[in-house]
Design an enzyme around this catalytic site. Structure first.
Site, mmCIF file in Angstrom:
data_model
loop_
_atom_site.group_PDB
_atom_site.id
_atom_site.type_symbol
_atom_site.label_atom_id
_atom_site.label_comp_id
_atom_site.label_asym_id
_atom_site.label_seq_id
_atom_site.Cartn_x
_atom_site.Cartn_y
_atom_site.Cartn_z
ATOM 1 N N GLU A 300 5.939 -50.482 -153.887
ATOM 2 C CA GLU A 300 5.458 -51.753 -153.356
ATOM 3 C C GLU A 300 4.662 -52.423 -154.452
ATOM 4 O O GLU A 300 3.655 -53.051 -153.840
ATOM 5 C CB GLU A 300 4.757 -51.566 -152.013
ATOM 6 C CG GLU A 300 5.767 -50.547 -150.769
ATOM 7 C CD GLU A 300 4.981 -50.505 -149.485
ATOM 8 O OE1 GLU A 300 3.603 -50.655 -149.678
ATOM 9 O OE2 GLU A 300 5.599 -50.499 -148.692
ATOM 10 N N ASP A 374 8.258 -44.183 -143.037
ATOM 11 C CA ASP A 374 7.032 -44.714 -143.055
ATOM 12 C C ASP A 374 6.186 -44.714 -141.614
ATOM 13 O O ASP A 374 6.106 -45.908 -140.936
ATOM 14 C CB ASP A 374 7.086 -46.410 -143.689
ATOM 15 C CG ASP A 374 5.584 -46.869 -143.724
ATOM 16 O OD1 ASP A 374 4.422 -46.056 -143.910
ATOM 17 O OD2 ASP A 374 5.564 -47.994 -144.174
ATOM 18 N N GLU A 402 -0.574 -48.494 -137.010
ATOM 19 C CA GLU A 402 0.037 -49.647 -137.727
ATOM 20 C C GLU A 402 1.643 -49.688 -136.716
ATOM 21 O O GLU A 402 1.995 -50.994 -136.612
ATOM 22 C CB GLU A 402 0.512 -49.111 -139.062
ATOM 23 C CG GLU A 402 1.541 -50.211 -139.507
ATOM 24 C CD GLU A 402 1.934 -49.963 -141.206
ATOM 25 O OE1 GLU A 402 1.225 -48.859 -141.706
ATOM 26 O OE2 GLU A 402 2.370 -50.701 -141.963
HETATM 27 O O1 GCW Z 1 2.856 -48.294 -144.047
HETATM 28 C C1 GCW Z 1 2.974 -49.093 -145.127
HETATM 29 C C2 GCW Z 1 2.123 -50.254 -144.801
HETATM 30 C C3 GCW Z 1 1.459 -50.869 -145.968
HETATM 31 C C4 GCW Z 1 0.907 -49.563 -146.914
HETATM 32 C C5 GCW Z 1 2.028 -48.989 -147.453
HETATM 33 C C6 GCW Z 1 1.517 -47.443 -147.951
HETATM 34 C C7 GCW Z 1 -1.237 -49.421 -148.046
HETATM 35 O O2 GCW Z 1 2.863 -51.156 -144.122
HETATM 36 O O3 GCW Z 1 0.411 -51.583 -145.464
HETATM 37 O O4 GCW Z 1 0.055 -50.208 -148.062
HETATM 38 O O5 GCW Z 1 2.748 -48.243 -146.202
HETATM 39 O O6 GCW Z 1 1.314 -46.562 -147.423
HETATM 40 O O7 GCW Z 1 1.087 -47.439 -149.357
#
Ligand code: GCW
Length: 712
Positions: A300, A374, A402
């Site tokens: 990312e 995720d 989240e």
């Molecule tokens: O869950 C996702 C989130 C991001 C997060 C990423 C990660 C810290 O949307 O906000 O960044 O994963 O775990 O690196």
């Protein structure tokens, strides 16, 4: 002393604002207190170390609060009912008992009834002060949860070595995916101002066995490694140390460039290696028991070794070499999905890391999220578990919600954690559970770990709601022992949080135990995933196909059209299923055997597909969505029935949050069904209410100021 005790006893007059977490120590009801009469009359405990002082003060505070009178401090046992605390080295009384402390390790303890100097006593002992501290919290929990104190013979030790909270806290005070206010770290006033809250944070963690805290976000600011922030981190480490908690930092891989003025961050460059070595030396000068680094690299948008055509192992091992002389570890995250554009996102981490098995240094742990996507409401276990026997794999759970309704939805995650931990990878034959990978027993690793992305903020109640505290609590308890039952943990938490009245405990625990399934049902049933709104992840947007990357959009994940729905991850599709051990792969690939809960994760099927229940898939989907809403309605009713049994303050907060949850559950159901119906044109089964609004209403909703948002 008596003045202190009097103040502590007045505790019940304090507001129930959630600040005390599960360590409330309110006076036990008379009947229970009576059962403990004659117990804990004396306390024999040392104070020659900071940890010993912490143990003593916790026992005075806890026993004083619960029993209405603190035990008298003494250095001898002069009558029945003493509590004798210590290690053989710190306490002559403990040494004199010749207890068998073998097998307890550095952090284990025993709590045992014994006769000391001719008097009945309870002994809390361990090989180290920290072991005794854990034992003291265990003893207090017995009283808090109304357990008998007779004939005690409890021994316990953690099954996992590193039990860590990952804070996604930024240096500007915001928290990525945080729903409980700003960061609890007041970077601005550190290192001078050591807020009492930092000590209470450490107490809470120690009470559930958490022994590490990563202070800052994995999307890391290089500045955290600058002198000023290291001073601040050192100050926090000083507060946490007596409680057995080490500090770790997330580091940005390119810090040698941003902070060190180098031209490269290539892990094989000698100057880069020297920079990290010197940085590690500097850190350990300030924080001698520093835990190590957590790294998000080539994920990312974060920099990483691949920017220099080096592997993840090259990057991790370079940092590991800098930390090794000091005993530190690298926790290298496996959450990557940009390596092969176009490839099923859930396959990418495995593709990337599996070939590196055996290449990581001895002080590297690979930190793997519980599922391959995720932190969704439900995912199958991550196929990396079991697939890298020569690598120390640690679990990463998310405690902050989240994708589970943020702070307001009541979703107990103990069941989610247990589902992941008890999954059988079959990697070394039946019984090769994820828990055994994580606790190291499957492949014989001694360095083991579990991380949880914290749900803690500056809110008075720490977690944004009382029930979110249960997720912090459950995470800690399962990190200590991944085999514990989610129900037993929920029950202990409920008793400590709301008292032991069966009229409260039973309904609350039942509500918690069903809550995660309810959320799965009203958000993403039958193996669906990632239908949340873009970026902020609030609310349903299954129609969304916008944005910079296809694999961030709901349509990518559900693949619904006029004829069917689901992501084909079998051999006819992305074949992600082949990443599992053959028996698991066969089960998931087989429509006849796959559990319903994973159906649409692995299969694309027609809307008219016949489920084992005999219903069509469409009917089943409508039922699940509706069931989720009904479950929340029932949770609300259950809670309404507790009015008067729970203090007004907490009653009111939970009631209003459940109202939000019910409204949002309905919104989820209606928006998703309206959208899917717009594709398949099928009627709802008889008796099911149509969505309250037309699809375009749901599509018109947009949200700008969503908490915890980040560009990712
Ligand atoms: O869950 C996702 C989130 C991001 C997060 C990423 C990660 C810290 O949307 O906000 O960044 O994963 O775990 O690196």
């Amino acid at each position: 002393m008596w003045l202190l005790v009097a103040c502590l006893c007045a505790g019940h007059a304090r507001a129930e604002d959630g600040y005390d977490l599960w360590l409330r120590y309110r006076p036990l009801p008379a009947a229970q207190a009576d059962a403990y009469r004659g117990r804990a009359t004396q306390l024999v405990a040392g104070t020659s170390t900071a940890t010993q002082a912490a143990i003593r003060s916790e026992l005075l505070r806890g026993l004083g609060g619960l029993l209405g009178r603190a035990p008298a401090l003494s250095d001898r046992v002069t009558h029945d009912g003493a509590v004798v605390v210590g290690t053989p080295a710190s306490s002559p009384l403990v040494a004199g008992l010749h207890l068998d402390l073998r097998g307890l390790g550095r952090e284990g303890y025993l709590v045992r009834s014994a006769v000391v100097d001719g008097h009945a006593a309870t002994v809390i002992a361990g090989n180290t002060d920290v072991g005794v501290l854990y034992g003291a919290f265990r003893f207090l929990r017995l009283l808090q949860t109304a357990q008998p104190l007779d004939r005690l013979d409890l021994r316990d030790r953690p099954r996992v070595k590193l039990r860590v909270l990952d804070h996604w806290d930024n240096l500007d005070g915001s928290v990525e995916r945080g729903y409980a206010g700003a960061s609890i770290w007041d970077w601005w006033t550190l290192p001078d101002e050591l807020k009492p809250r930092y000590t209470d944070y450490a107490r809470a963690n120690a009470s559930i066995g958490i022994n590490g805290a990563v202070l800052n976000n994995v999307n890391a600011d290089p500045l955290v490694l600058g002198h000023a922030y290291l001073e601040k981190a050192a100050a926090l480490a000083g507060v946490f140390r007596p409680y057995g908690i080490r500090v770790y930092l997330s580091v940005r891989f390119s810090a040698p460039i941003e902070l060190g003025g180098l031209k490269t961050a290539d892990p094989l460059d000698p100057q880069v290696r020297r920079w990290w070595r010197e940085k590690a030396d500097e850190i350990y000068k300030r924080i001698p028991d520093f835990g190590g680094f957590l790294v998000k690299a080539n994920s990312e948008g974060q920099p990483g070794p691949q920017d220099y055509h080096r592997s993840h192992a090259d990057g991790a091992n370079m940092l590991a070499a800098a930390l090794a002389p000091h005993g530190g570890v690298v926790m290298w995250r496996a959450f990557v999905y940009a390596n092969k554009p176009g490839e099923d996102r859930t396959k990418q981490a495995w593709d990337e890391f599996k070939p590196l098995d055996g290449q990581f240094a001895a002080n590297v742990l690979l930190q793997v999220k519980n599922g391959p996507l995720d932190f969704q409401p439900r995912e199958p276990f991550n196929p990396l578990f079991g697939a890298m026997p020569k690598t120390r794999l640690m679990m990463e759970f998310q405690v902050t919600k989240e994708y589970l309704g943020f702070a307001t939805h009541l979703v107990y995650l103990g069941t989610l954690y247990r589902e992941a931990l008890s999954a059988d990878t079959m990697a070394r034959g039946p019984g090769s559970t994820v828990a055994k990978v994580v606790d190291g027993t499957l492949d014989g690793h001694a360095l083991t770990g579990i991380a949880g992305v914290a749900n803690i903020g500056a809110d008075r109640d720490w977690c944004g709601s009382v029930f979110n505290q249960a997720n912090w609590y459950a995470f800690g308890r399962l990190a200590w022992d991944p085999t514990l039952s989610a129900r037993a943990i929920a029950e202990a938490w409920t008793r400590m949080t709301f008292g032991n009245d069966a009229a409260v405990v039973r309904p609350v625990v039942d509500m918690m135990m069903g809550s995660r399934e309810a959320a799965v049902d009203y958000m993403t049933p039958l193996g669906l995933a990632h239908l949340m709104g873009h970026g902020h992840h609030y609310g349903p947007e299954p129609w969304d196909a916008s944005g910079p990357r296809a694999d961030w959009t709901p349509v990518y994940f559900h693949r619904a059209d006029h004829d069917g729905i689901g992501f084909d991850r079998t051999a006819t599709g992305s074949d992600a299923v082949a990443q599992y051990a053959p028996p698991v792969a066969r089960e998931f690939a087989d429509l006849g055997r796959i559990p319903d809960r994973y159906l649409l994760w692995f299969h694309h099927v027609p809307w008219t597909y016949r489920m084992r229940s005999g219903r069509t898939l469409w009917d089943a989907l409508v039922r699940h969505y509706t069931q989720g809403v009904d479950d929340v309605r029932r949770m609300r009713e259950t809670w309404a029935g507790l009015k008067g049994h729970v203090d007004d303050e907490r009653y009111r907060q939970v009631a209003s949050f459940l109202a939000i949850q019910q409204r949002e559950a309905q919104w989820w159901r209606d928006a998703c069904l309206a959208y899917f119906q717009s594709l398949n044109g099928l009627p709802l089964p008889a008796g099911y209410a149509p969505p309250a609004h037309p699809l375009k209403y749901y599509q018109s909703l947009s949200f700008k100021y969503v908490p915890g948002y980040s560009a990712w």
